[in-house]
Write an enzyme that holds these catalytic residues in place. Sequence first.
Site, PDB file in Angstrom:
ATOM      1  CG  ASP A 127     -34.534  62.882 -12.681  1.00 52.78           C
ATOM      2  OD1 ASP A 127     -34.536  63.681 -11.722  1.00 52.78           O
ATOM      3  OD2 ASP A 127     -33.721  62.945 -13.615  1.00 52.78           O
ATOM      4  CG  HIS A 134     -31.552  71.132 -17.330  1.00 54.26           C
ATOM      5  ND1 HIS A 134     -30.300  70.790 -17.781  1.00 54.26           N
ATOM      6  CD2 HIS A 134     -32.328  70.025 -17.535  1.00 54.26           C
ATOM      7  CE1 HIS A 134     -30.305  69.545 -18.234  1.00 54.26           C
ATOM      8  NE2 HIS A 134     -31.522  69.055 -18.088  1.00 54.26           N
ATOM      9  CD  GLU A 199     -29.420  65.496 -16.233  1.00 53.26           C
ATOM     10  OE1 GLU A 199     -30.292  65.064 -15.446  1.00 53.26           O
ATOM     11  OE2 GLU A 199     -29.629  65.696 -17.449  1.00 53.26           O
ATOM     12  CD  GLU A 201     -31.743  65.588 -11.515  1.00 52.22           C
ATOM     13  OE1 GLU A 201     -32.720  65.210 -10.822  1.00 52.22           O
ATOM     14  OE2 GLU A 201     -31.538  65.216 -12.676  1.00 52.22           O
ATOM     15  CG  ASP A 233     -30.269  61.874 -13.922  1.00 55.36           C
ATOM     16  OD1 ASP A 233     -30.016  60.670 -14.050  1.00 55.36           O
ATOM     17  OD2 ASP A 233     -31.088  62.491 -14.642  1.00 55.36           O
ATOM     18  NE  ARG A 237     -26.364  65.212 -20.865  1.00 56.79           N
ATOM     19  CZ  ARG A 237     -27.352  65.340 -19.986  1.00 56.79           C
ATOM     20  NH1 ARG A 237     -28.511  64.713 -20.171  1.00 56.79           N
ATOM     21  NH2 ARG A 237     -27.189  66.094 -18.924  1.00 56.79           N
ATOM     22  CD  GLN A 240     -30.575  62.217 -22.215  1.00 55.94           C
ATOM     23  OE1 GLN A 240     -29.439  62.495 -21.832  1.00 55.94           O
ATOM     24  NE2 GLN A 240     -31.635  62.892 -21.828  1.00 55.94           N
ATOM     25  CE  LYS A 253     -31.322  61.875 -18.484  1.00 55.80           C
ATOM     26  NZ  LYS A 253     -30.734  62.799 -17.501  1.00 55.80           N
ATOM     27  CB  THR A 257     -29.016  57.827  -9.702  1.00 49.85           C
ATOM     28  OG1 THR A 257     -29.610  57.532 -10.971  1.00 49.85           O
ATOM     29  CG2 THR A 257     -29.459  59.205  -9.234  1.00 49.85           C
ATOM     30  CD  GLU A 374     -28.184  73.175 -18.563  1.00 44.49           C
ATOM     31  OE1 GLU A 374     -28.621  74.311 -18.290  1.00 44.49           O
ATOM     32  OE2 GLU A 374     -28.226  72.224 -17.761  1.00 44.49           O
TER      33      GLU A 374
HETATM   34 MN    MN Z   1     -32.156  64.359 -14.513  1.00 43.70          MN
END
Ligand code: MN
Length: 426
Positions: A127, A134, A199, A201, A233, A237, A240, A253, A257, A374
């Site tokens: 990744d 971001h 996320e 992506e 993804d 949090r 993380q 993570k 996925t 975000e």
């Molecule tokens: Mn990611």
Amino acid sequence: MNTHDPAARAWLPSANGHADFPLQNLPLGIFSTADGKQRPGTAIGDSILDLKAALAARLLTGEAANAIEACAETLNPLFALGAPARQALRTQLFALLHESSPARAELLHQTSACTLHVPAAIGDYTDFYAGIHHARNGGLLFRPDNPLMPNYKYVPVAYHGRASSVRSSPTPLRRPQGQRKLPEEQAPTYGPCRNLDYELEMGIWIGPGNQPGAPIPIAEAAHHIAGFCLLNDWSARDIQSWESQPLGPFLAKNFQTSISPWVITPEALAPFRAAQPPRPNGDPAPLPHLFNTADQARGALDLTLEVTIHTAQMRANNQPPARLSLGNALHLYWTPAQMVAHHASNGCDLHPGDLFGTGTISSPEPTGWGALMEITRGGREPLTLPNGETRKFLEDGDEITLHARAQRPGHASIGFGPCRGLVLPS
Ligand code: MN
């Protein structure tokens, strides 16, 4: 035949004007019907063309036939053959499905009656972190004075992810358990993730690989890409922020996925290539091994990207999903070819079926931010949905869907098909 002719129509009525899969797209995937047998197919309108059945009916020839012959339950053999086989297959499928050819309904299955699988055996998943807005938004939460690390504009930053837990849309997501500690807590506890996020992506499928010790020159890097998909993804949090110092993402993570199951080929996306947007004044130029004039001129992708949420309450009240963001893949700071060249620049060998994530793609504007972290500024500013519900992070019963669309005047618009995932309780 020009496989991008916007006037070309298929003999299958549902393909003509289809939002994602008109005749001009022809994405590749692995599907099964009620018999459970995984095999290669191409999406056309609301149906899937069985490529093994087309082969058995002697409707494919030469390199295209050889490529489908080689594929059993995955597309790895086709990926390994590179552009010539893909192009031969595209040309033949276009002709086969074109309205000037006889209809072959016996080769089709209704997509709604099929299961779509992860299309390749993924040896390795990496990744990246190429969405600069971001990276800046994330950095601002922790380092307001210096949001971007000094390496960011030189190195296409990445980490090695986990291939075993890549799942095909619409596989639901089980809220992970883990060791989490919020900043205000004294000690960690083990339990269900409290700050579950998505996320937005893009995924990049690797085609032909490279030998160990033999870097891929930037000028050749695009030839090592077999296609693209959407990639979510999912990120825990709270897990993380506690676990990732100093070595980076791990259990936060790798619990799942999600990818969209159709491989959108570089050939299908050719009309939607764009110049890599110029770097702002003062940014360094890429080092020579990551810089190629043709890649800068044509290596980016002009794709509209959208994220929607459908909560349990919205479904119960028959309300439509709500948009969380609308952005564009042009906001990536590095091109896919630069990611490939960088990954192999130390001699690391890439293999057919390896998967890259681009990193979360956010726009400069808040309307295009690609993760809840975000949008809600780490959960500090809850988001209000159109039906009055609020979210800091995802709740059980929320369904997140990623969408990608390519459109340009003079060309048939194509889409990637959805990347969907419903959050189930721990
Ligand atoms: Mn990611």
